[in-house]
Structures are given as C-alpha cells and as structure tokens.
Design a protein around this motif. Structure first.
Motif, short mmCIF file in Angstrom:
data_model
loop_
_atom_site.label_atom_id
_atom_site.label_comp_id
_atom_site.label_asym_id
_atom_site.label_seq_id
_atom_site.Cartn_x
_atom_site.Cartn_y
_atom_site.Cartn_z
N VAL A 1 -86.55 24.60 74.71
CA VAL A 1 -86.90 23.18 74.77
C VAL A 1 -85.72 22.41 74.19
O VAL A 1 -85.25 22.71 73.10
N ARG A 2 -85.22 21.43 74.95
CA ARG A 2 -84.13 20.60 74.47
C ARG A 2 -84.31 19.18 75.00
O ARG A 2 -84.99 18.97 76.00
N ARG A 3 -83.67 18.27 74.34
CA ARG A 3 -83.75 16.87 74.73
C ARG A 3 -83.09 16.68 76.10
O ARG A 3 -82.03 17.24 76.37
N ALA A 4 -83.73 15.90 76.96
CA ALA A 4 -83.16 15.61 78.27
C ALA A 4 -81.92 14.73 78.08
O ALA A 4 -81.88 13.89 77.20
N SER A 5 -80.94 14.94 78.91
CA SER A 5 -79.72 14.14 78.84
C SER A 5 -79.69 13.16 80.01
O SER A 5 -80.54 13.19 80.89
N ARG A 6 -78.68 12.31 80.00
CA ARG A 6 -78.56 11.35 81.11
C ARG A 6 -78.32 12.05 82.44
O ARG A 6 -78.79 11.61 83.47
N SER A 7 -77.59 13.15 82.41
CA SER A 7 -77.29 13.85 83.66
C SER A 7 -78.40 14.82 84.07
O SER A 7 -78.40 15.30 85.18
N ARG A 8 -79.33 15.07 83.16
CA ARG A 8 -80.40 16.02 83.45
C ARG A 8 -81.73 15.39 83.05
O ARG A 8 -81.98 15.17 81.88
N ILE B 1 -89.38 20.57 83.84
CA ILE B 1 -89.50 22.01 83.64
C ILE B 1 -88.60 22.70 84.65
O ILE B 1 -88.65 22.42 85.84
N THR B 2 -87.78 23.62 84.15
CA THR B 2 -86.90 24.40 85.00
C THR B 2 -87.06 25.87 84.62
O THR B 2 -87.07 26.20 83.43
N VAL B 3 -87.17 26.74 85.61
CA VAL B 3 -87.24 28.18 85.36
C VAL B 3 -86.08 28.82 86.09
O VAL B 3 -85.89 28.63 87.28
N ALA B 4 -85.32 29.59 85.35
CA ALA B 4 -84.23 30.38 85.95
C ALA B 4 -84.62 31.84 85.80
O ALA B 4 -84.79 32.32 84.68
N ALA B 5 -84.82 32.51 86.91
CA ALA B 5 -85.25 33.91 86.84
C ALA B 5 -84.24 34.78 87.55
O ALA B 5 -83.61 34.43 88.48
#
Length: 106
Positions: free
Chosen positions: A91-98, A102-106
């Motif tokens: 969990v991290r703070r959203a940035s201007r570019s992102r 929710i994103t899952v990388a598997a």
C-alpha cells in the motif's frame, strides 16, 4: 470524411465496459491466471489442486473457467500460498502519474 468520436480508454477493460467492481475483477483475474498456470505446469488434476489448496473441486473448476464471482480475493491468494507462492500486498500513496486504485502483478 468526418472522424468518429472514440472515447478514451483506460488500462482496465472491465472499467471501460462499465463494471462497477472492475478493479476487484481485474485483481481476481490476475490471480486466477497465475493459479491456473501453476496448476497446469504442475500437471495437477482439479481434485489434486483442490486437495492442495483446500478448495473444493467445483471451486477449482470455477477458477479454471475464470468464473470468479463467488471466490474471494483472499481465497485466491491463499490458494497461491498453498502452491508455494509468496503473495505480497503493498500500500502506497498514489502519485500524480499513477492514480489511486488496485493493481495486481502476478
């Protein structure tokens, strides 16, 4: 010849199609892809996969067919752990570019 209006799409086709729970469905699909890949690479039958993961054979069948409505994200993650996978949630703070989401990388 006039140009046709084409709405801007996102990285999530399910959101583009109007699914209210698009982020959750995308996360489930990514986990199911990984789970199905592991089952296939290990040559497990649905019964064997059910025994290892603690799921029922009908639930494994649903995962194999990507029918994920009645299967929780937590259950999919636990199944992956049962197959010797490490599942990490960050969990991290959203940035201007992102954007937030929710994103899952598997």
């Amino acid at each position: 010849m006039p140009r046709k209006f084409r709405p801007q799409g996102t990285d999530n086709v399910l959101a583009d199609l109007g699914f209210e729970d698009a982020e959750e469905l995308s996360a489930k699909a990514a986990l199911a892809v990984k789970l199905n890949d592991l089952i296939q690479r290990r040559g497990l039958s649905q019964t064997e996969a059910a025994r290892i993961t603690g799921m029922t054979q009908p639930k494994i069948s649903q995962v194999r067919r990507y029918k994920l409505q009645n299967i929780s994200l937590e259950r999919l993650m636990q199944a992956l752990v049962s197959l010797d996978q490490e599942v990490e949630i960050v969990v991290r703070r959203a940035s201007r570019s992102r954007a937030a989401g929710i994103t899952v990388a598997a």
